[in-house]
Write an enzyme that holds these catalytic residues in place. Sequence first.
Site, PDB file in Angstrom:
ATOM      1  N   GLU A  12      -0.758   0.395  -5.486  1.00 12.06           N
ATOM      2  CA  GLU A  12      -1.980   0.534  -4.698  1.00 12.06           C
ATOM      3  C   GLU A  12      -1.956   1.872  -3.953  1.00 12.06           C
ATOM      4  OE1 GLU A  12      -4.480  -2.398  -1.800  1.00 12.06           O
ATOM      5  OE2 GLU A  12      -2.435  -1.977  -1.182  1.00 12.06           O
ATOM      6  N   TYR A  47     -10.234   1.480   5.107  1.00  4.54           N
ATOM      7  CA  TYR A  47      -9.558   2.757   4.867  1.00  4.54           C
ATOM      8  C   TYR A  47     -10.532   3.845   4.414  1.00  4.54           C
ATOM      9  CZ  TYR A  47      -5.548  -0.224   5.588  1.00  4.54           C
ATOM     10  OH  TYR A  47      -4.654  -1.106   6.135  1.00  4.54           O
ATOM     11  N   TYR A 102      -8.398   2.529  -3.862  1.00  2.31           N
ATOM     12  CA  TYR A 102      -8.497   1.531  -2.785  1.00  2.31           C
ATOM     13  C   TYR A 102      -9.793   1.732  -2.005  1.00  2.31           C
ATOM     14  CZ  TYR A 102      -6.412  -1.557   0.804  1.00  2.31           C
ATOM     15  OH  TYR A 102      -6.125  -2.581   1.668  1.00  2.31           O
ATOM     16  N   ALA A 106      -0.805 -13.350  -2.774  1.00  2.00           N
ATOM     17  CA  ALA A 106       0.240 -12.668  -2.013  1.00  2.00           C
ATOM     18  C   ALA A 106       1.129 -13.781  -1.460  1.00  2.00           C
ATOM     19  CB  ALA A 106      -0.359 -11.824  -0.905  1.00  2.00           C
ATOM     20  N   TYR A 126       0.838  -1.193   0.000  1.00  4.87           N
ATOM     21  CA  TYR A 126       0.000   0.000   0.000  1.00  4.87           C
ATOM     22  C   TYR A 126       0.876   1.248   0.000  1.00  4.87           C
ATOM     23  CZ  TYR A 126       0.174   0.307   5.241  1.00  4.87           C
ATOM     24  OH  TYR A 126       0.553   0.417   6.556  1.00  4.87           O
ATOM     25  N   CYS A 150       1.161 -20.215   7.546  1.00  4.67           N
ATOM     26  CA  CYS A 150       1.522 -19.931   8.948  1.00  4.67           C
ATOM     27  C   CYS A 150       1.422 -18.438   9.257  1.00  4.67           C
ATOM     28  CB  CYS A 150       2.935 -20.421   9.224  1.00  4.67           C
ATOM     29  SG  CYS A 150       4.207 -19.611   8.205  1.00  4.67           S
ATOM     30  N   ASP A 193      17.384 -24.496  15.881  1.00  5.99           N
ATOM     31  CA  ASP A 193      16.923 -24.520  17.277  1.00  5.99           C
ATOM     32  C   ASP A 193      18.014 -24.970  18.239  1.00  5.99           C
ATOM     33  OD1 ASP A 193      14.325 -23.653  16.762  1.00  5.99           O
ATOM     34  OD2 ASP A 193      13.650 -25.673  16.252  1.00  5.99           O
ATOM     35  N   CYS A 246       4.907 -14.352   7.405  1.00  4.02           N
ATOM     36  CA  CYS A 246       5.319 -13.258   6.513  1.00  4.02           C
ATOM     37  C   CYS A 246       4.640 -11.948   6.887  1.00  4.02           C
ATOM     38  CB  CYS A 246       4.970 -13.613   5.073  1.00  4.02           C
ATOM     39  SG  CYS A 246       3.291 -14.252   4.913  1.00  4.02           S
TER      40      CYS A 246
HETATM   41  P1  ADP Z   1      15.392 -27.506  13.875  1.00  3.34           P
HETATM   42  O1  ADP Z   1      14.067 -26.807  13.945  1.00  3.34           O
HETATM   43  O2  ADP Z   1      16.511 -26.673  14.364  1.00  3.34           O
HETATM   44  O3  ADP Z   1      15.640 -28.106  12.538  1.00  3.34           O
HETATM   45  P2  ADP Z   1      14.260 -29.954  15.033  1.00  3.34           P
HETATM   46  O4  ADP Z   1      14.054 -30.201  16.476  1.00  3.34           O
HETATM   47  O5  ADP Z   1      13.096 -29.796  14.159  1.00  3.34           O
HETATM   48  O6  ADP Z   1      15.278 -28.720  14.944  1.00  3.34           O
HETATM   49  O7  ADP Z   1      15.091 -31.125  14.430  1.00  3.34           O
HETATM   50  C1  ADP Z   1      16.201 -31.664  15.073  1.00  3.34           C
HETATM   51  C2  ADP Z   1      16.382 -33.077  14.554  1.00  3.34           C
HETATM   52  O8  ADP Z   1      17.638 -33.550  15.024  1.00  3.34           O
HETATM   53  C3  ADP Z   1      15.330 -34.046  15.060  1.00  3.34           C
HETATM   54  O9  ADP Z   1      14.755 -34.715  13.957  1.00  3.34           O
HETATM   55  C4  ADP Z   1      16.107 -35.006  15.952  1.00  3.34           C
HETATM   56  O10 ADP Z   1      15.611 -36.326  15.885  1.00  3.34           O
HETATM   57  C5  ADP Z   1      17.497 -34.918  15.369  1.00  3.34           C
HETATM   58  N1  ADP Z   1      18.592 -35.236  16.321  1.00  3.34           N
HETATM   59  C6  ADP Z   1      18.736 -34.760  17.571  1.00  3.34           C
HETATM   60  N2  ADP Z   1      19.874 -35.244  18.124  1.00  3.34           N
HETATM   61  C7  ADP Z   1      20.457 -36.043  17.183  1.00  3.34           C
HETATM   62  C8  ADP Z   1      21.651 -36.811  17.132  1.00  3.34           C
HETATM   63  N3  ADP Z   1      22.499 -36.874  18.154  1.00  3.34           N
HETATM   64  N4  ADP Z   1      21.948 -37.501  15.999  1.00  3.34           N
HETATM   65  C9  ADP Z   1      21.113 -37.427  14.908  1.00  3.34           C
HETATM   66  N5  ADP Z   1      19.968 -36.713  14.925  1.00  3.34           N
HETATM   67  C10 ADP Z   1      19.652 -36.015  16.026  1.00  3.34           C
HETATM   68 FE1  SF4 Z   2       3.103 -18.847   3.482  1.00  3.14          FE
HETATM   69 FE2  SF4 Z   2       4.066 -18.902   5.938  1.00  3.14          FE
HETATM   70 FE3  SF4 Z   2       5.618 -18.143   3.871  1.00  3.14          FE
HETATM   71 FE4  SF4 Z   2       3.685 -16.563   4.686  1.00  3.14          FE
HETATM   72  S1  SF4 Z   2       5.483 -17.181   5.872  1.00  3.14           S
HETATM   73  S2  SF4 Z   2       4.147 -17.097   2.586  1.00  3.14           S
HETATM   74  S3  SF4 Z   2       2.133 -18.004   5.274  1.00  3.14           S
HETATM   75  S4  SF4 Z   2       4.752 -20.145   4.228  1.00  3.14           S
END
Ligand code: ADP
Ligand code: SF4
Length: 672
Positions: free
Chosen positions: A104, A175, A170, A317, A61, A344, A636, A347
């Site tokens: 837009e 708006y 628009y 989008a 926008y 999800c 993670d 974005c």
């Molecule tokens: P991220 O979101 O960071 O990718 P997830 O928790 O989704 O983390 O994935 C981590 C993956 O790592 C899981 O599938 C888990 O089973 C695997 N994992 C954890 N420890 C080990 C290990 N020592 N050896 C092999 N795989 C592992």
């Molecule tokens: Fe689709 Fe999620 Fe990407 Fe947005 S963040 S475009 S909702 S996959």
Amino acid sequence: MACDKRFEILFEPVKIGPVTAPNRFYQVPHATGTGFQKPQTSASICGIKAEGGWGVVCTAYCSIHPSSDEEPETMDVLWDDEDVRSHALMVENVHRHGALAGIELWHGGSTCSNLYTREESLGPWSRPARLPTPVQSRRMSKRDIRAYRRWHREAALRAKRAGFDIIYVYLGHEYLLAQFRSSANQRSDEYGGSFENRLRLTRELLQDTKEAVGDTCAVAVRYSAAGSAADGEPVFEEHRSMLELLAEIPDLWDVVVDDYSLELGTSRFVKEGALEDYMSWVKQVTTKPVVTVGRFTSPDTMLRQVQQGVVDFVGAARPSIADPFLPTKIREGRFEDIRECIGCNFCYPFAVQAAPIRCTQNATMGEEWRQGWHPEHIAPKASERKVLVVGGGPAGLEAAVWLGRRDYAVTLAEARNELGGRVTRESATLPGLGEWARVRDWRLAQLKQLPDVQILLDSTVDAAQILAFEADRVALATGATWRKDGRGRLHDKPIPGWQDAHVLTPDDVMDGVLPQGPVLIYDDDHYYMGGVVAEKLRSAGLEVLLVTPSGRVSSWTLFFEEQSRIQARLIELGVRIEIDSAIMSLAAGRAELACVHTGRTREVEAASVVMVTSREPNDALYHELCERIDIVRVGDCSAPGTIATAVFAGHRYAREMDADEVLFRRDRPRVS
Ligand code: ADP
Ligand code: SF4
């Protein structure tokens, strides 16, 4: 490559007033979190979409005047001639690939707080601003209305000078023009009250815009086809009769609905093509081309909507964010390569926080210009390094795919007998998250095309095995584990008595453990997990009390247009909700809660507690090995976060292999 015959109709050119779109793929205006402060970033996003085959690509926008300012939310602006150049950059990028560029034009009216410009906001009547700022708008006089028409006309002329092909009026959402159109507009002059009067300003603006730019530019209207939907039977109220009155004036109708939580619904609540019931009448009342959205990722749904005459264009989008090359992939019949949006809405929230857009599925989104990342291409390998990726969740999978595409020798070791990590577990076991499995599925489909990437399942690797593997580099992507002791935002230390209570975590629930009721879910995480666990356990027949220190359930999802739906669902299911409360201590069968404002305490019965507070990184292997080998933590296991963050980390790891460390490019304000 020749077009897949079945889908040829999607690649026909379509005339929109004086211009012609090369095909039916239409990226509708959407927020990118770039705004006027990041024109290069914005122009590159648009250029990549055009390169990926979108026949029309639109801006976010674009404010026509300083009295329409939603900062800190990012917005484009076209306030004076200096703004023309930023937009011309976008247009050049889009035209380079043969697509049309749309803009837009926007005035927010009473919704704006004008925090940046300090202008008084304007509205048909004096009304408080949308955001929680103590601002109320000025009732527009006839002089204000004339000025507004002039600003819009001048902005349209600037847009034409910037090279745009499609210029929007628009009339959607909440708006300024929608405020005039609303039945709440009871002005006593010719701009309020009666149906015709409330439409007068829109009519005038359409005439002004057509006169000013209509010789070479198409004039589009963004219009809500239905009132607040709240699911169930669509409510058209005056929406239909108003569109009928204006039906043939614009060159294109871009149809939305008033309810953002439907139009932009998450996959947990809203499925593909959900607007169809609300807008399928539009093509019956106008001969002009019609576009709408619907988080379309299935080529069959797109085809059906066009063939059945529901729309002329496939509007998107999110699908264009998740996969800027979606049209090209359909044309080439590469359906398994489509990186489908998972719904999800990750974005979406960052535009409000003035941060650039990002996407769970597409790690390159927002990084096209500043890091030079392309959603389809990556540089070939720069060494013969052998890489071991430990963990096949979103981070490990993404790293393996893109390292594999670079042709590095990659081995991916996963402890479980299936890939996908948290995405597999969450999508399979938690309610409403089924589409999230697409994060895994796209990556598995890509790995199939990379036979040289070695995948080892059922392979829990330890330090000795990692050393024995003798990889040149190791990426540890072993994820994170939900904490049991209650540490999180509010509690830095374990909650007293947690060991005496029957405490579970979301990991236990995903493993199929059913707690005893009554169960207390303690949500100090504030994203989706507390809400989905509550829904799952309540649906299994347990008595559930959800306690959160926040003022709302799953409060961060407020930015996703999802929060209200989550809270409504839990209320409907009979989950008891205690907001603004924290657990102070636990004992067998009991929890002591305190009000976060007064500190007043009370006891509740809790046969079990599900702790949704924070996660412990699974990084022991890293600490064991980091002084001995070239190992890094990714996703993670480094910093527990969202799925999008894990995918991004995996992608970045692959991009940065053998690359020099450089700071990303920044859009800079001009200093004269
Ligand atoms: P991220 O979101 O960071 O990718 P997830 O928790 O989704 O983390 O994935 C981590 C993956 O790592 C899981 O599938 C888990 O089973 C695997 N994992 C954890 N420890 C080990 C290990 N020592 N050896 C092999 N795989 C592992
Ligand atoms: Fe689709 Fe999620 Fe990407 Fe947005 S963040 S475009 S909702 S996959």
